[in-house]
Design a protein around this motif. Structure first.
Motif, PDB file in Angstrom:
ATOM      1  N   PHE A  24       0.817  -1.208   0.000  1.00 37.29           N
ATOM      2  CA  PHE A  24       0.000   0.000   0.000  1.00 37.29           C
ATOM      3  C   PHE A  24       0.856   1.267   0.000  1.00 37.29           C
ATOM      4  O   PHE A  24       0.410   2.326  -0.433  1.00 37.29           O
ATOM      5  N   VAL A  25       2.080   1.172   0.512  1.00 36.14           N
ATOM      6  CA  VAL A  25       2.970   2.338   0.577  1.00 36.14           C
ATOM      7  C   VAL A  25       3.679   2.490  -0.769  1.00 36.14           C
ATOM      8  O   VAL A  25       4.520   1.678  -1.128  1.00 36.14           O
ATOM      9  N   LYS A  26       3.336   3.535  -1.488  1.00 36.68           N
ATOM     10  CA  LYS A  26       3.904   3.741  -2.811  1.00 36.68           C
ATOM     11  C   LYS A  26       5.134   4.641  -2.799  1.00 36.68           C
ATOM     12  O   LYS A  26       6.049   4.466  -3.606  1.00 36.68           O
ATOM     13  N   ASN A  27       5.139   5.639  -1.939  1.00 30.84           N
ATOM     14  CA  ASN A  27       6.227   6.605  -1.916  1.00 30.84           C
ATOM     15  C   ASN A  27       6.495   7.026  -0.478  1.00 30.84           C
ATOM     16  O   ASN A  27       5.696   6.768   0.423  1.00 30.84           O
ATOM     17  N   GLU A  28       7.618   7.698  -0.284  1.00 32.19           N
ATOM     18  CA  GLU A  28       7.869   8.345   0.997  1.00 32.19           C
ATOM     19  C   GLU A  28       7.002   9.603   1.075  1.00 32.19           C
ATOM     20  O   GLU A  28       6.745  10.260   0.062  1.00 32.19           O
ATOM     21  N   GLU A  29       6.565   9.938   2.267  1.00 25.05           N
ATOM     22  CA  GLU A  29       5.615  11.050   2.392  1.00 25.05           C
ATOM     23  C   GLU A  29       6.226  12.389   1.986  1.00 25.05           C
ATOM     24  O   GLU A  29       5.518  13.276   1.522  1.00 25.05           O
ATOM     25  N   ASP A  30       7.543  12.536   2.121  1.00 24.67           N
ATOM     26  CA  ASP A  30       8.160  13.818   1.786  1.00 24.67           C
ATOM     27  C   ASP A  30       8.682  13.874   0.349  1.00 24.67           C
ATOM     28  O   ASP A  30       9.355  14.829  -0.041  1.00 24.67           O
ATOM     29  N   GLU A  31       8.383  12.853  -0.471  1.00 24.26           N
ATOM     30  CA  GLU A  31       8.806  12.867  -1.870  1.00 24.26           C
ATOM     31  C   GLU A  31       7.984  13.871  -2.673  1.00 24.26           C
ATOM     32  O   GLU A  31       6.820  14.121  -2.380  1.00 24.26           O
ATOM     33  N   ASP A  32       8.594  14.406  -3.725  1.00 23.76           N
ATOM     34  CA  ASP A  32       7.879  15.237  -4.688  1.00 23.76           C
ATOM     35  C   ASP A  32       7.387  14.311  -5.795  1.00 23.76           C
ATOM     36  O   ASP A  32       8.126  13.963  -6.713  1.00 23.76           O
ATOM     37  N   CYS A  33       6.123  13.887  -5.691  1.00 27.07           N
ATOM     38  CA  CYS A  33       5.626  12.774  -6.508  1.00 27.07           C
ATOM     39  C   CYS A  33       4.708  13.198  -7.656  1.00 27.07           C
ATOM     40  O   CYS A  33       4.163  12.337  -8.354  1.00 27.07           O
ATOM     41  N   GLY A  34       4.490  14.480  -7.835  1.00 23.64           N
ATOM     42  CA  GLY A  34       3.484  14.928  -8.786  1.00 23.64           C
ATOM     43  C   GLY A  34       3.662  14.390 -10.190  1.00 23.64           C
ATOM     44  O   GLY A  34       2.682  14.126 -10.892  1.00 23.64           O
ATOM     45  N   ASP A  35       4.914  14.208 -10.630  1.00 22.16           N
ATOM     46  CA  ASP A  35       5.166  13.731 -11.991  1.00 22.16           C
ATOM     47  C   ASP A  35       5.250  12.209 -12.080  1.00 22.16           C
ATOM     48  O   ASP A  35       5.463  11.668 -13.170  1.00 22.16           O
ATOM     49  N   TYR A  36       5.083  11.501 -10.962  1.00 22.82           N
ATOM     50  CA  TYR A  36       5.126  10.043 -10.994  1.00 22.82           C
ATOM     51  C   TYR A  36       3.875   9.506 -11.710  1.00 22.82           C
ATOM     52  O   TYR A  36       2.787  10.075 -11.618  1.00 22.82           O
ATOM     53  N   CYS A  37       4.037   8.380 -12.408  1.00 27.12           N
ATOM     54  CA  CYS A  37       2.866   7.705 -12.974  1.00 27.12           C
ATOM     55  C   CYS A  37       1.951   7.250 -11.844  1.00 27.12           C
ATOM     56  O   CYS A  37       2.426   6.771 -10.808  1.00 27.12           O
ATOM     57  N   LEU A  38       0.647   7.384 -12.069  1.00 27.56           N
ATOM     58  CA  LEU A  38      -0.314   6.988 -11.040  1.00 27.56           C
ATOM     59  C   LEU A  38      -0.171   5.510 -10.716  1.00 27.56           C
ATOM     60  O   LEU A  38      -0.291   5.099  -9.560  1.00 27.56           O
ATOM     61  N   CYS A  39       0.096   4.690 -11.738  1.00 24.26           N
ATOM     62  CA  CYS A  39       0.325   3.267 -11.507  1.00 24.26           C
ATOM     63  C   CYS A  39       1.589   2.834 -12.233  1.00 24.26           C
ATOM     64  O   CYS A  39       1.597   2.702 -13.459  1.00 24.26           O
TER      65      CYS A  39
END
Length: 522
Positions: free
Chosen positions: A366-381
């Motif tokens: 369920f954990v996809k990223n670290e909470e402090d990552e800048d994830c906006g450009d990551y693919c949703l899946c």
């Protein structure tokens, strides 16, 4: 001395990823930095290794490629073979395909989402329409007729046989090869039911597409099947359903299915074929989980995925056996200590809740990223960006759970498109493409499929303002699109399981539990 590209390697490129090196009949794909790739191509042009045409930096790069086992030295010029020469694919890169080569099956699963009738059922139904005869029904016919009277628990499947022709399948292989697909998993229905199964296998080998997994109910995993794979130099994983000691036959709807699949696991262990398993969790097999995991470990099964019963397709007839999300999560939390007490006998994935890494590590899917990552450009899946599922009807969708919900079986006109704001006008849904109408390469260039799998996390947050301000926004990242597809028309809706996992404290519970367990293990 000259440089030579080793025989098993080929130079390949895709849109946006033009610098690939692939290994024949393997999942190996390396994308090299452009400067190293240029040096590699120059080295494959029969230029002497000590030539001044190679700079000192290039010679260093080529030495590293030799150490990596991609290049070797040759006393004579070694031009590239036709198969090794650079080939540019006209589409985006897709690593692997899960391919349903049939919708037909030899089980009568109470939870089948495909609603595929078996060949035996088709035979019995046809016989029932014929004039009465004096002969006694066969044992199989009698069994099927008896099962049909057990409604609603074994109500007749509502679907139809979906079996592409061999010509259809060979065309799919050609299209995958033309798009540069590297590996494939074969599924169904029951893939091994096809009489031309190994003709499809041979076509995939000829196309340099490695079969990594055969997903099966295990009834036809026998000596002959393994002999045929061994003769071709292949040892795919057999991923087989196993739904609990003493419980398997009930869910699969065929007496003797449990004995048959356990025999298949044992045979694969003896013959050196890897195996994995899937466990559908419901009220009837909750108490069998521990014993079942131990048994699978003893039989050499290497991986097990557990998910709760999803109430769709045939499972609508057994909805009373479904467990709630909280019941599922509590079952996992109670079982994890027992799993380690039993020596962590295999790689276990409990839905998105937990996955062990041997005996001294774990992950939470369920954990996809670290909470402090800048994830906006990551693919949703991220998974969907590398894997496709092709249904028996030919629909090209991001994953198996979307096969029934989003394969184009239903016409909907009220769904939001990826990236659309919640208050935007509703537009007619564009279906995922079908390989019988849209080429595989075109689906990976400009299609609803490509648009969907390229959706970014920032699009999801724009669509779900509540998620955008949640304290778990990056860690959760909206959850799984496959879980959403089975329950909602909006593919950008939030995954309620993932949301509950974080917001209702399950994340804290499992991390606290695992901290204690790993301290004890170490």
């Amino acid at each position: 001395m000259y440089y030579k590209l080793k025989d098993d390697f080929r130079l390949r490129g895709w849109e946006l990823l033009p610098t690939g090196v692939v290994r024949r009949l393997s999942g190996n794909v390396d994308f090299l930095p452009p400067d190293i790739y240029r040096a590699l191509q120059k080295a494959c042009s029969s230029i002497p290794a000590d030539s001044a045409l190679f700079s000192a930096e290039e010679k260093k790069m080529l030495a590293e490629l030799c150490e990596a086992g991609i290049l070797e030295k040759s006393e004579v010029p070694a031009p590239l073979s036709d198969a090794q020469k650079y080939r540019a694919y006209p589409n985006r890169f897709l690593y692997s395909v899960h391919w349903a080569i049939t919708g037909n099956c030899n089980c009568r699963c109470r939870h089948c989402y495909m609603s595929a009738p078996t060949r035996t059922e088709a035979l019995v139904r046809a016989q029932a329409q014929e004039a009465p005869t004096l002969r006694q029904p066969t044992r199989t016919e009698a069994l099927v007729r008896a099962q049909a009277q057990e409604a609603p628990l074994l109500r007749p499947p509502s679907g139809k046989v979906n079996e592409p022709t061999l010509s259809d399948c060979l065309d799919v292989v050609r299209q995958m090869e033309a798009a540069g697909v590297r590996t494939v998993s074969l599924t169904g229905g029951e893939a091994l039911l096809r009489r031309d199964f190994f003709a499809i296998v041979d076509a995939l080998i000829d196309a340099d597409i490695l079969i990594v997994t055969v997903m099966s109910n295990g009834l036809l995993v026998n000596e002959k099947t393994l002999d045929e794979f061994e003769r071709r130099g292949l040892r795919p994983e057999f991923n087989m359903s196993f739904d609990g000691v003493g419980c398997h036959d009930w869910l699969r709807g065929v007496p003797g299915a449990e004995q048959a699949v356990l025999r298949a696991f044992s045979l694969c262990r003896e013959r050196g074929f890897p195996t994995g398993a899937e466990y559908c969790l419901h009220k009837g097999n909750l108490s069998a989980l521990r014993e079942s995991v131990k048994l699978l470990g003893e039989l050499g099964c290497q991986t097990l995925k557990v998910n709760r019963l999803n109430v769709e397709g045939e499972a609508l007839g057994i909805a009373d056996y479904a467990i709630t999300r909280d019941e599922e999560f509590q079952t996992y939390l109670d079982y994890i200590p027992q799993f380690y007490e039993d020596g962590a006998p295999l790689l276990l994935m409990l839905s998105g809740f937990f996955c062990n890494d041997g005996t001294d590590g774990f992950e939470i899917p369920f954990v996809k990223n670290e909470e402090d990552e800048d994830c906006g450009d990551y693919c949703l899946c991220g998974h969907a960006r590398n894997y496709m599922y092709i249904t028996a009807e030919g629909a090209m969708v991001p994953c198996i759970p979307m096969g029934s919900a989003e394969g184009g079986r239903q016409t909907r006109t009220d769904a939001l498109m990826p990236g659309q704001a919640p208050d935007a006008p509703l537009l007619p849904r564009r279906h995922f493409p079908n390989i019988r109408e849209t080429s595989f390469a075109d689906a990976l260039r400009d299609s609803y499929y490509m648009s969907f799998i390229d959706t970014r996390l920032r699009d999801y947050f724009a669509h779900n303002p509540g998620c955008a301000v949640c304290e778990y926004r990056n860690r959760c990242a909206g959850g799984c699109r496959g879980r959403v597809a089975g329950n909602k028309d909006d593919l950008l809706a939030r995954d309620e399981d993932a949301c509950a996992f974080f917001r209702q404290g399950w994340y804290d519970k499992v991390t606290k539990l695992m901290k204690k367990i790993l301290l004890d293990v170490r």
